[in-house]
Structures are given as C-alpha cells and as structure tokens.
Design a protein around this motif. Structure first.
Motif, PDB file in Angstrom:
ATOM      1  N   SER A  28       6.948  54.232 137.191  1.00 57.06           N
ATOM      2  CA  SER A  28       5.762  53.192 136.440  1.00 57.06           C
ATOM      3  C   SER A  28       4.355  53.440 137.260  1.00 57.06           C
ATOM      4  O   SER A  28       4.101  53.180 138.389  1.00 57.06           O
ATOM      5  N   ALA A  29       3.459  54.150 136.181  1.00 56.65           N
ATOM      6  CA  ALA A  29       2.065  54.478 136.871  1.00 56.65           C
ATOM      7  C   ALA A  29       1.072  54.184 135.808  1.00 56.65           C
ATOM      8  O   ALA A  29       1.198  54.472 134.778  1.00 56.65           O
ATOM      9  N   ASP A  30       0.018  53.895 136.536  1.00 59.32           N
ATOM     10  CA  ASP A  30      -1.220  53.512 135.813  1.00 59.32           C
ATOM     11  C   ASP A  30      -2.430  53.957 136.363  1.00 59.32           C
ATOM     12  O   ASP A  30      -2.458  54.283 137.680  1.00 59.32           O
ATOM     13  N   GLY A  31      -3.524  53.901 135.875  1.00 55.56           N
ATOM     14  CA  GLY A  31      -4.834  54.264 136.380  1.00 55.56           C
ATOM     15  C   GLY A  31      -5.693  53.015 136.656  1.00 55.56           C
ATOM     16  O   GLY A  31      -5.784  51.938 136.139  1.00 55.56           O
ATOM     17  N   ILE A  32      -6.581  53.338 137.785  1.00 55.75           N
ATOM     18  CA  ILE A  32      -7.514  52.343 138.415  1.00 55.75           C
ATOM     19  C   ILE A  32      -8.730  53.069 138.501  1.00 55.75           C
ATOM     20  O   ILE A  32      -9.097  54.075 139.015  1.00 55.75           O
ATOM     21  N   CYS A  33      -9.950  52.295 137.726  1.00 56.12           N
ATOM     22  CA  CYS A  33     -11.158  52.861 137.577  1.00 56.12           C
ATOM     23  C   CYS A  33     -11.898  52.219 138.860  1.00 56.12           C
ATOM     24  O   CYS A  33     -12.637  51.486 138.915  1.00 56.12           O
ATOM     25  N   PHE A  34     -11.776  53.045 139.893  1.00 57.06           N
ATOM     26  CA  PHE A  34     -11.903  52.316 141.148  1.00 57.06           C
ATOM     27  C   PHE A  34     -13.546  52.658 141.482  1.00 57.06           C
ATOM     28  O   PHE A  34     -14.171  53.633 141.130  1.00 57.06           O
ATOM     29  N   PRO A  35     -14.187  51.958 142.049  1.00 53.68           N
ATOM     30  CA  PRO A  35     -15.469  52.187 142.530  1.00 53.68           C
ATOM     31  C   PRO A  35     -15.831  53.473 142.659  1.00 53.68           C
ATOM     32  O   PRO A  35     -16.912  54.252 142.512  1.00 53.68           O
ATOM     33  N   SER A  36     -15.339  54.024 143.922  1.00 54.35           N
ATOM     34  CA  SER A  36     -15.404  55.376 144.356  1.00 54.35           C
ATOM     35  C   SER A  36     -14.735  56.751 143.458  1.00 54.35           C
ATOM     36  O   SER A  36     -15.197  57.604 143.882  1.00 54.35           O
ATOM     37  N   GLY A  37     -14.296  56.150 142.441  1.00 51.40           N
ATOM     38  CA  GLY A  37     -13.374  57.377 141.776  1.00 51.40           C
ATOM     39  C   GLY A  37     -11.937  56.861 141.356  1.00 51.40           C
ATOM     40  O   GLY A  37     -11.598  55.980 141.767  1.00 51.40           O
ATOM     41  N   PHE A  38     -11.264  57.823 140.577  1.00 55.37           N
ATOM     42  CA  PHE A  38     -10.250  57.220 139.656  1.00 55.37           C
ATOM     43  C   PHE A  38      -8.984  57.210 140.608  1.00 55.37           C
ATOM     44  O   PHE A  38      -8.936  58.112 141.615  1.00 55.37           O
TER      45      PHE A  38
END
Length: 286
Positions: free
Chosen positions: A131-141
């Motif tokens: 189970s995997a998802d993406g995070i649009c993190f402040p420093s990069g994906f």
C-alpha cells in the motif's frame, strides 16, 4: 537528449482533454493519470507508456516472487532491485530538464526527478502488494509505504528510506531552521494533488526550455482541474505575454488583480497591462 527527443514513444496520436475537472481520479492509478497528462502535452499514446511500464513490472515482480509478505524485507529487496539492479536514480546534472520530468523519458533513461521517479515507484510497489501513496512534501516528493510495523518513507530520488528526523531536516532545509515537521506533512496526498504537482513540474521544465506553447498546455490542464486558481491564471498570463498574445495576457492579469488585490505583484501587473494595452493600440494604428 534535446526536446525533440523528450518522449521515447512513436507514432503521435491526437489526445484532447484526457484530464478534466470531472474526472474520477479513483478510477485510475497514478501512472495512468500521469501518462494521460503527458499524452495531452506530447501528443503521444498513453497506452504505450503504460505497456512499457508493465513490461518493467513483470521483471521486478518475478524477482520478488520468493517474498510472501509486504514487509520491510520485501521493501528493501524491491528498492535494491529498482535502484541498484535496474539502476533507476535521480539526475542532479540535468535536474530541471524536460527529459527528467516526462515519465516516458524517465522510464527509458532510468533517470529523473523525485515526482516522476516517485510515480513509477508507487506503481511498482502496488504491483507487488504494498500500500503506497505520494506526499507532496515541502522539500520534494516522498513515497509513503504502509508496513505492519508502521509507515516507511522513501526518497524516490535515491531510493533511501528516511526516518522522521531526516524528514524534519528536509523541512528545515526548505522552510528555514525554525520550521518543524508536522503530522499533516506526513499524510498521503490525493491523486489529484499529486497529478497537479507532476504537471506543475512539467510546466516549469518547459518554461526553462523556452517551450512556451507546451508550458501553456500544462497550464491548461491545471486550470481545467481548478478553473478559479488565481495564481495559475496569473502564470498563464505570463505565458500569453511571452507569446505576444497581449489581450489574453491582460485578461488573465486583470482576473488575478480582482481576486488578489493585496498581492505584492499587483502593481507590476498593472504596469504590464498598461504596456500591453499600448502595444495593442499601436498594432491597430499600424
């Protein structure tokens, strides 16, 4: 690889409005959505990109067949395969190039930027049972993987698993030394949010490459998803201005001024509108 080599696909086909405001994001994988967006921009088939990825997944899946559970051991083996055996990696030398953003090019070159590598990694993880998802993190994906003992966070640029302390260092490096990691920053983002991030990265790459028409196609996709996004309307205005479509640029700048009258850039935009209006009058006279 120059811009005319930006896609590994052949036989261009016409694709229009594959991504639109009413699309059901849950009906598609991130890879499908990103390839649909890319198809709109490049004019190539999204199906062929997905087919090429499927061949890659067959190879990786066969090499992980001995792992029965989606646990840390299997995750470590997968990352070793993708980043060491298959040799996918981030490309520091040409970080902002179009070839590092387009999924088709990243898949063939095995080099890219975090968002493109991350979308390919998420597809791979899901294919083998994670189970995997993406995070649009402040420093990069960042890619978030749910494991039996809690979530793991992966930097898709290098395939390394990062802990919360490392994530906070990334936040402080991006937002300043007083910034702190918050629980909200570690939450997975929706597919729509990730796709917007992907298209924004493509737009920035095309602007840097001075391919303004293609950047404008990216802006069109973003405004289909959020027609009232004043910042994106403003950015589209700058693109129209570079293409000398002055009336369209004036319209977009005017909309932004109406929506964000206190923004520091408003006075600059008013001067730009005046200059472009004068240019339009001069064109009519001559």
């Amino acid at each position: 690889m120059e811009l005319d080599e930006q896609s590994t696909l052949e036989e261009p086909v016409i694709n229009t409005n594959l991504i639109h405001e009413g699309i059901d994001f849950d009906a598609y994988s991130l890879l499908q959505l990103a390839s649909m967006a890319e198809a709109e921009i490049t004019g190539h088939s999204a199906i062929e990109l997905q087919h090429n990825m499927r061949l890659q997944l067959i190879v990786i899946k066969s090499q992980l067949a001995s792992y029965n559970e989606a646990n840390m051991d299997k995750l470590t083996a997968l990352l070793n395969n993708v980043y060491h055996v298959q040799n996918f990696r981030g490309d520091w030398k040409a970080f902002f190039k179009v070839k590092n953003a387009l999924l088709s090019s990243v898949l063939s070159r095995r080099k890219g930027v975090p968002i493109s590598l991350g979308i390919l990694l998420i597809e791979t993880l899901k294919e083998v049972g994670f189970s995997a998802d993406g995070i649009c993190f402040p420093s990069g994906f960042i890619v978030k993987v749910e494991l039996p003992d809690g979530p793991a966070y992966i930097d898709p640029f290098n395939g390394e698993i990062v802990d919360l302390m490392q994530l906070e260092l990334k936040v402080r490096g991006q937002l300043g030394n007083h910034a702190r990691l918050t629980p909200e920053m570690c939450q997975a983002d929706s597919k729509e949010t990730v796709i917007k991030r992907y298209v924004n990265v493509l737009k920035a790459a095309y602007i840097q490459a001075e391919s303004i028409e293609l950047a404008l196609l990216c802006s069109d996709i973003l405004l289909r998803l959020d027609p009232e996004d004043a910042l994106e309307v403003r950015d589209r205005g700058f693109l129209f201005q570079q293409l000398e479509c002055y009336q369209l640029a004036c319209n977009d700048f005017t909309y932004f001024i109406e929506q964000c009258p206190e923004d520091p850039i408003v006075n600059l935009l008013k001067r730009q509108i005046k200059q472009m209006s004068d240019e339009l009058v001069a064109q009519v006279i001559h």
